[in-house]
Each structure stands twice: as C-alpha cells, then as structure tokens.
Design a protein around this motif. Sequence first.
Motif, PDB file in Angstrom:
ATOM      1  N   GLU A  52       0.745  -1.270  -0.079  1.00 29.73           N
ATOM      2  CA  GLU A  52      -0.028   0.107   0.056  1.00 29.73           C
ATOM      3  C   GLU A  52       0.911   1.257   0.117  1.00 29.73           C
ATOM      4  O   GLU A  52       0.735   2.296  -0.721  1.00 29.73           O
TER       5      GLU A  52
ATOM      6  N   ASP B 214       4.008   1.424  -0.992  1.00 32.76           N
ATOM      7  CA  ASP B 214       4.525   1.399  -2.362  1.00 32.76           C
ATOM      8  C   ASP B 214       3.907   2.047  -3.535  1.00 32.76           C
ATOM      9  O   ASP B 214       3.938   2.930  -4.173  1.00 32.76           O
ATOM     10  N   GLN B 215       2.368   1.625  -3.684  1.00 32.62           N
ATOM     11  CA  GLN B 215       1.453   2.040  -4.470  1.00 32.62           C
ATOM     12  C   GLN B 215       0.951   3.577  -4.378  1.00 32.62           C
ATOM     13  O   GLN B 215       1.077   4.414  -5.284  1.00 32.62           O
ATOM     14  N   THR B 216       0.937   4.007  -3.265  1.00 35.28           N
ATOM     15  CA  THR B 216       0.908   5.403  -2.855  1.00 35.28           C
ATOM     16  C   THR B 216       1.896   6.251  -3.308  1.00 35.28           C
ATOM     17  O   THR B 216       1.887   7.395  -3.776  1.00 35.28           O
TER      18      THR B 216
ATOM     19  N   LYS C  21       4.065   5.454  -5.563  1.00 36.89           N
ATOM     20  CA  LYS C  21       4.062   5.607  -7.022  1.00 36.89           C
ATOM     21  C   LYS C  21       3.008   6.522  -7.598  1.00 36.89           C
ATOM     22  O   LYS C  21       3.500   7.561  -8.421  1.00 36.89           O
ATOM     23  N   LYS C  22       2.039   6.594  -7.061  1.00 33.22           N
ATOM     24  CA  LYS C  22       1.015   7.345  -7.571  1.00 33.22           C
ATOM     25  C   LYS C  22       1.440   9.014  -7.260  1.00 33.22           C
ATOM     26  O   LYS C  22       1.368   9.792  -8.129  1.00 33.22           O
ATOM     27  N   PHE C  23       1.855   9.243  -6.166  1.00 34.41           N
ATOM     28  CA  PHE C  23       2.512  10.457  -5.730  1.00 34.41           C
ATOM     29  C   PHE C  23       3.668  11.075  -6.615  1.00 34.41           C
ATOM     30  O   PHE C  23       3.675  12.035  -7.233  1.00 34.41           O
ATOM     31  N   TYR C  24       4.698  10.110  -6.866  1.00 34.45           N
ATOM     32  CA  TYR C  24       5.786  10.273  -7.780  1.00 34.45           C
ATOM     33  C   TYR C  24       5.244  10.620  -9.249  1.00 34.45           C
ATOM     34  O   TYR C  24       5.941  11.480  -9.967  1.00 34.45           O
ATOM     35  N   PHE C  25       4.459   9.660  -9.352  1.00 35.99           N
ATOM     36  CA  PHE C  25       3.791   9.922 -11.296  1.00 35.99           C
ATOM     37  C   PHE C  25       3.279  11.458 -11.150  1.00 35.99           C
ATOM     38  O   PHE C  25       3.368  12.147 -12.311  1.00 35.99           O
ATOM     39  N   GLN C  26       2.538  11.852 -10.077  1.00 35.05           N
ATOM     40  CA  GLN C  26       1.876  13.182 -10.269  1.00 35.05           C
ATOM     41  C   GLN C  26       2.959  14.135 -10.188  1.00 35.05           C
ATOM     42  O   GLN C  26       2.762  15.275 -11.023  1.00 35.05           O
TER      43      GLN C  26
END
Length: 164
Positions: free
Chosen positions: A18, A20-22, A24-29
């Motif tokens: 969870e 890692d997924q959060t 990844k979303k933050f880093y993509f944004q």
Amino acid sequence: MGLLINSICDPTVENRAELDQTFKKFYFQLRFTAYISNTLYFNAINFDKKSRKVNYRFPLTVDQPIEEENGTTNKDTIEDENASITVEKVVQSSNIEDYIETPVLAHALTFLTLRQKEVISLAYIYGLSDTEIAKRLGRSQQAISKLHKKALKKLRSCLDNEEV
C-alpha cells in the motif's frame, strides 16, 4: 505519513504494498506536473521568440504614433486630404470601381457584366483564388476561370482601343 509509520511499526506485505502504491501515484503526479510545467515554460519561450522575430521582420509602423504628445501616426502623414478616395472608404468598399482612379480603366469596366465585375472584385480586392470564388458564388472553378479570363480579355481590348 500514516502509511509510512504503519509500515514501519507493522511491517507486513500488505502495508508495504500500500505504501509503495501510494508513493508511485505521488511520484507519477510529481513527474507529470514537472513535465507539463516545463512544456508550458519552453513553449512560452518559443512563442515569444517567434513573435519577436515576426515583429522584427514585419514591423507595423503605419499605425504607430510618431510623437507621444499629439498622437499623430504615419498613416496621417501619408494620407492626402484632397484625394477623392480615403483609406477608410477603400478598406470598407467591396466595389471594384471605388479602387479605380484611371478614367480609361473606369470606362473599360463599364463594358463588363455584373458577374464579371463580381469575379474581378473578389479576385483583386479580396485576393481570392478562382476555387475560393467558385465556392463563394456556388459555381464551378472552370466557369469562374472562364469568366475571369473573359473579363480580363475584354478589359485588355478596351484599353488597347482607347490607346489607339
């Protein structure tokens, strides 16, 4: 921040996934925002360069004020107050006869039909091609081309007869 603390205090596979997924979303944004920001920045710079280049090559000096105090423009100094044709009249007129100052040419225009005058006006006042004129008048390009050539031929013959 709660996910990080939860992952440290209770190190399970689900908590770590969870987090890692959060992340990844933050880093993509973050990367996407930086990409859009840089794209806008460099496109703005390129647009400014292009517009400055065009303004440098083709300066619009006719309407620029000559002096700050009185507001006189170059257009005011070019215009002839005694002329029968004013700039405003020419710009607004769609009649070819308003553009003709030569009496011989004005007389030659009287021999043209209304359709020929219309084609000549659209071609030489508005700078339209035969295809564009055909679309506007709802006729074929070939018919407009024939009308155009016939009108020019008629004008040429009238002008040749006047000179002799």
